[in-house]
Design a protein around this motif. Sequence first.
Motif, PDB file in Angstrom:
ATOM      1  N   ILE A   1       7.490  -4.826  12.065  1.00 24.53           N
ATOM      2  CA  ILE A   1       6.265  -4.786  11.603  1.00 24.53           C
ATOM      3  C   ILE A   1       5.514  -3.522  11.163  1.00 24.53           C
ATOM      4  CG2 ILE A   1       3.789  -5.947  12.214  1.00 24.53           C
ATOM      5  CD1 ILE A   1       5.310  -8.058  13.485  1.00 24.53           C
ATOM      6  N   GLY A   2       5.628  -2.527  12.523  1.00 22.66           N
ATOM      7  CA  GLY A   2       5.144  -1.354  12.722  1.00 22.66           C
ATOM      8  C   GLY A   2       5.543  -0.496  11.431  1.00 22.66           C
ATOM      9  N   GLY A   3       6.724  -0.774  10.808  1.00 22.87           N
ATOM     10  CA  GLY A   3       7.280   0.137   9.757  1.00 22.87           C
ATOM     11  C   GLY A   3       7.076  -0.623   8.469  1.00 22.87           C
ATOM     12  N   ARG A   4       6.809  -1.812   8.075  1.00 25.00           N
ATOM     13  CA  ARG A   4       6.271  -2.442   7.006  1.00 25.00           C
ATOM     14  C   ARG A   4       5.048  -2.280   6.759  1.00 25.00           C
ATOM     15  NH1 ARG A   4      10.840  -6.162   5.571  1.00 25.00           N
ATOM     16  NH2 ARG A   4      11.828  -6.938   6.992  1.00 25.00           N
ATOM     17  N   VAL A   5       4.051  -2.270   7.820  1.00 26.95           N
ATOM     18  CA  VAL A   5       2.913  -2.142   7.805  1.00 26.95           C
ATOM     19  C   VAL A   5       2.307  -0.907   7.702  1.00 26.95           C
ATOM     20  CG1 VAL A   5       0.425  -2.729   8.566  1.00 26.95           C
ATOM     21  CG2 VAL A   5       2.233  -4.547   8.527  1.00 26.95           C
ATOM     22  N   GLY A   6       1.811  -0.361   6.753  1.00 25.61           N
ATOM     23  CA  GLY A   6       1.467   1.004   6.724  1.00 25.61           C
ATOM     24  C   GLY A   6       0.190   1.387   5.673  1.00 25.61           C
ATOM     25  N   GLY A   7       0.359   2.486   5.299  1.00 23.46           N
ATOM     26  CA  GLY A   7      -0.966   2.849   4.191  1.00 23.46           C
ATOM     27  C   GLY A   7      -0.826   2.344   2.897  1.00 23.46           C
ATOM     28  N   GLY A   8       0.168   1.685   2.599  1.00 18.14           N
ATOM     29  CA  GLY A   8       0.497   0.835   1.432  1.00 18.14           C
ATOM     30  C   GLY A   8      -0.516  -0.739   1.469  1.00 18.14           C
ATOM     31  N   ASN A   9      -0.610  -1.020   2.813  1.00 15.35           N
ATOM     32  CA  ASN A   9      -1.547  -2.267   3.194  1.00 15.35           C
ATOM     33  C   ASN A   9      -2.867  -1.781   2.754  1.00 15.35           C
ATOM     34  OD1 ASN A   9       0.934  -2.466   4.853  1.00 15.35           O
ATOM     35  ND2 ASN A   9       0.510  -4.297   4.646  1.00 15.35           N
ATOM     36  N   ILE A  10      -3.388  -0.739   3.073  1.00 18.80           N
ATOM     37  CA  ILE A  10      -4.801  -0.449   2.798  1.00 18.80           C
ATOM     38  C   ILE A  10      -4.892   0.293   1.476  1.00 18.80           C
ATOM     39  CG2 ILE A  10      -6.621   1.244   3.626  1.00 18.80           C
ATOM     40  CD1 ILE A  10      -5.535   0.799   6.454  1.00 18.80           C
ATOM     41  N   ALA A  11      -4.165   1.381   1.252  1.00 17.57           N
ATOM     42  CA  ALA A  11      -4.160   2.127  -0.023  1.00 17.57           C
ATOM     43  C   ALA A  11      -3.626   1.504  -1.228  1.00 17.57           C
ATOM     44  CB  ALA A  11      -3.823   3.466   0.142  1.00 17.57           C
ATOM     45  N   GLY A  12      -2.389   1.068  -0.884  1.00 15.54           N
ATOM     46  CA  GLY A  12      -1.533   0.478  -2.002  1.00 15.54           C
ATOM     47  C   GLY A  12      -2.208  -0.764  -2.801  1.00 15.54           C
ATOM     48  N   VAL A  13      -2.907  -1.538  -1.806  1.00 21.17           N
ATOM     49  CA  VAL A  13      -3.137  -2.992  -2.317  1.00 21.17           C
ATOM     50  C   VAL A  13      -4.706  -2.452  -3.246  1.00 21.17           C
ATOM     51  CG1 VAL A  13      -4.440  -5.010  -1.655  1.00 21.17           C
ATOM     52  CG2 VAL A  13      -2.418  -4.451  -0.244  1.00 21.17           C
ATOM     53  N   ALA A  14      -5.476  -1.689  -2.636  1.00 19.69           N
ATOM     54  CA  ALA A  14      -6.504  -1.141  -3.618  1.00 19.69           C
ATOM     55  C   ALA A  14      -5.985  -0.660  -4.986  1.00 19.69           C
ATOM     56  CB  ALA A  14      -7.225  -0.002  -2.766  1.00 19.69           C
ATOM     57  N   VAL A  15      -4.962   0.289  -4.873  1.00 24.94           N
ATOM     58  CA  VAL A  15      -4.649   0.600  -6.100  1.00 24.94           C
ATOM     59  C   VAL A  15      -3.926  -0.354  -7.116  1.00 24.94           C
ATOM     60  CG1 VAL A  15      -2.629   2.121  -7.395  1.00 24.94           C
ATOM     61  CG2 VAL A  15      -3.790   3.056  -5.359  1.00 24.94           C
ATOM     62  N   ALA A  16      -3.345  -1.476  -6.535  1.00 21.65           N
ATOM     63  CA  ALA A  16      -2.628  -2.613  -7.324  1.00 21.65           C
ATOM     64  C   ALA A  16      -3.892  -3.469  -7.819  1.00 21.65           C
ATOM     65  CB  ALA A  16      -1.958  -3.425  -6.488  1.00 21.65           C
ATOM     66  N   ILE A  17      -5.025  -3.575  -7.246  1.00 25.04           N
ATOM     67  CA  ILE A  17      -6.384  -4.377  -7.660  1.00 25.04           C
ATOM     68  C   ILE A  17      -6.900  -3.492  -8.891  1.00 25.04           C
ATOM     69  CG2 ILE A  17      -8.718  -5.308  -7.156  1.00 25.04           C
ATOM     70  CD1 ILE A  17      -7.368  -6.048  -4.469  1.00 25.04           C
ATOM     71  N   SER A  18      -7.012  -2.127  -8.664  1.00 24.83           N
ATOM     72  CA  SER A  18      -7.662  -1.357  -9.605  1.00 24.83           C
ATOM     73  C   SER A  18      -6.941  -1.151 -10.908  1.00 24.83           C
ATOM     74  CB  SER A  18      -7.731   0.268  -9.001  1.00 24.83           C
ATOM     75  OG  SER A  18      -8.480   0.203  -7.771  1.00 24.83           O
ATOM     76  N   LEU A  19      -5.521  -1.085 -10.818  1.00 27.35           N
ATOM     77  CA  LEU A  19      -5.079  -1.172 -12.032  1.00 27.35           C
ATOM     78  C   LEU A  19      -4.463  -2.413 -12.577  1.00 27.35           C
ATOM     79  CD1 LEU A  19      -2.521   1.846 -11.017  1.00 27.35           C
ATOM     80  CD2 LEU A  19      -4.543   2.030 -12.149  1.00 27.35           C
ATOM     81  N   GLY A  20      -4.223  -3.370 -11.862  1.00 24.01           N
ATOM     82  CA  GLY A  20      -3.851  -4.716 -12.343  1.00 24.01           C
ATOM     83  C   GLY A  20      -4.720  -5.802 -12.351  1.00 24.01           C
ATOM     84  N   GLY A  21      -6.100  -5.451 -11.643  1.00 24.30           N
ATOM     85  CA  GLY A  21      -6.911  -6.542 -11.501  1.00 24.30           C
ATOM     86  C   GLY A  21      -6.613  -7.555 -10.238  1.00 24.30           C
ATOM     87  N   PRO A  22      -7.775  -8.449 -10.015  1.00 26.01           N
ATOM     88  CA  PRO A  22      -7.435  -9.274  -8.936  1.00 26.01           C
ATOM     89  C   PRO A  22      -6.143  -9.972  -9.070  1.00 26.01           C
ATOM     90  CG  PRO A  22      -9.843  -9.418  -9.733  1.00 26.01           C
ATOM     91  CD  PRO A  22      -8.916  -8.544 -10.782  1.00 26.01           C
ATOM     92  N   GLY A  23      -5.467 -10.451 -10.072  1.00 26.93           N
ATOM     93  CA  GLY A  23      -4.309 -11.324 -10.183  1.00 26.93           C
ATOM     94  C   GLY A  23      -3.157 -10.523  -9.463  1.00 26.93           C
ATOM     95  N   ALA A  24      -3.158  -9.150  -9.355  1.00 30.93           N
ATOM     96  CA  ALA A  24      -2.146  -8.722  -8.710  1.00 30.93           C
ATOM     97  C   ALA A  24      -1.839  -9.100  -7.297  1.00 30.93           C
ATOM     98  CB  ALA A  24      -2.244  -6.998  -8.702  1.00 30.93           C
ATOM     99  N   VAL A  25      -2.978  -9.510  -6.701  1.00 36.89           N
ATOM    100  CA  VAL A  25      -3.017 -10.050  -5.330  1.00 36.89           C
ATOM    101  C   VAL A  25      -1.677 -11.318  -5.239  1.00 36.89           C
ATOM    102  CG1 VAL A  25      -4.306 -10.893  -3.383  1.00 36.89           C
ATOM    103  CG2 VAL A  25      -5.153  -8.998  -4.525  1.00 36.89           C
ATOM    104  N   PHE A  26      -2.201 -12.251  -6.226  1.00 39.23           N
ATOM    105  CA  PHE A  26      -1.288 -13.307  -6.478  1.00 39.23           C
ATOM    106  C   PHE A  26       0.242 -12.906  -6.491  1.00 39.23           C
ATOM    107  CE2 PHE A  26       0.982 -16.480  -8.961  1.00 39.23           C
ATOM    108  CZ  PHE A  26       0.477 -17.706  -8.416  1.00 39.23           C
ATOM    109  N   TRP A  27       0.579 -11.920  -7.324  1.00 39.26           N
ATOM    110  CA  TRP A  27       1.898 -11.795  -7.562  1.00 39.26           C
ATOM    111  C   TRP A  27       2.572 -10.960  -6.284  1.00 39.26           C
ATOM    112  CZ3 TRP A  27       4.058 -14.537 -10.790  1.00 39.26           C
ATOM    113  CH2 TRP A  27       3.402 -15.137 -11.635  1.00 39.26           C
TER     114      TRP A  27
END
Length: 476
Positions: free
Chosen positions: A72-98
Amino acid sequence: MEYIQAFFDLIGNLTWGWALIPMLIIFGLLFSIISGWAQFRYFGRMFKSLRQDKTNANSTSITGRQALLVSIGGRVGGGNIAGVAVAISLGGPGAVFWMWVVALIGMVTSIVECTLAQLYKHKTHDGHFRGGSARFIVHGLGEKYRWMAIVYSICLIVSFSIGFNAFQGNTVAGAMLDSLGIERIYTGILLALLGGLIIFGGIKRISQASDVIIPVMALLYMAMAIIVIVMNITELPAVITTIVKSAFGLDSVVGGGMGVAIAQGMRRGLFSNEAGLGSAPNVAATADVKHPVTQGIAQSLSVFIDTIIICSCTAFIILLGDVYVPGAEIDGVVLTQQSLVHHLGNWSQYLLTFSILLFSFSSVIYNYYLGENAMSFLFYGKKEKLPILLLRLAVIVILFLGATAPGATAVFFFSDPLMGVLALFNLLALIMLFPQVMRLLTDYRNQLKQGIEDPVFNPDQFPELDIDRNAWKGQK
């Protein structure tokens, strides 16, 4: 340097560009269907691994719970904070569903790869277990595939232990500088000292550190997200509706509609939960459990926690606020940080910085161990001591350089392409060895039907497999 970078860009395009993501999704669906949707059938059993389990553990091996927390410590990292934000910025809220879809499919892929890691693990002279994709490639597919295991191991060391650790050091130092005003050199010294203290203790100390760090970091971040959700509970149904509509292009808020939402959500989801990439099996093999499937099921929970829980926390923090502007380019960490400040006030950015520190540090020790395990495979036996020592020293230096010289991370442009190579090799091995996983799942399922609460693996039922009997001694 220009030609070298072009070469790695080509590798990245050939793997992440068009091959890997469709393969991971398609084969994840096939694994799900053929296994009878094991990720849902055994969902309740996943949580048993979170209990403090000392069964079948001794003074040198680690428990299934500890292996799960390291993962869990390896999988959970900066991507959970920064990566999700980037996905929403570029792909819109729908990126969360996918991202959610990828996680639910990836859970079964994690069961497959981590079950294989357990099946082909071997016991070392000091009582630890080692295993992972390199070992199940050699022992599962045969010596003629050793070249593939060697390339995989080299890519694992260079991408995770070296490249990604430089980025983690940079992420922590940047957050400390922006929110607390602490100069990068001091953060670099702190990371190097703490990192050295833990990684020189081997997997036992890594697991003990994760046993403390992971629950704290997860609960702290979840607590902030829950407060935000409760404060905006009346708006939550509308946000969820927007996520679903945007996912299918019914309420597109960014250019590209459904296509860009799928692309961003799946890409960021796979990068975040790492299901099928061949990293988590290295940790899954270290657990002392009674049946390979037991740890496979446990490890699929880490995919669920990473994406369905932690990534969703970030998504709701952003989408329930007013900071997010569809299509606007913004640094991912900044978007999450500003959204949290909008909800909770300035004090929350300091708590977020502490969370980022824990997230990144847990990834650092995880990334290091992947490299150590790969070194152990490449230099098996007494020859492994010097290479592992050199790797430990290199990781400490890399952490310091990544933290103190923000531009230095540009040197590690090869990390993502090499991760694509090791992921491709891992996925090919999973496809070829999937029939063995089905045999293990059938054995596990039959024991449950017989009323056996905690199924036990009997290696004598698989005499044709190249299994280390010492690793499964007493499991009859």
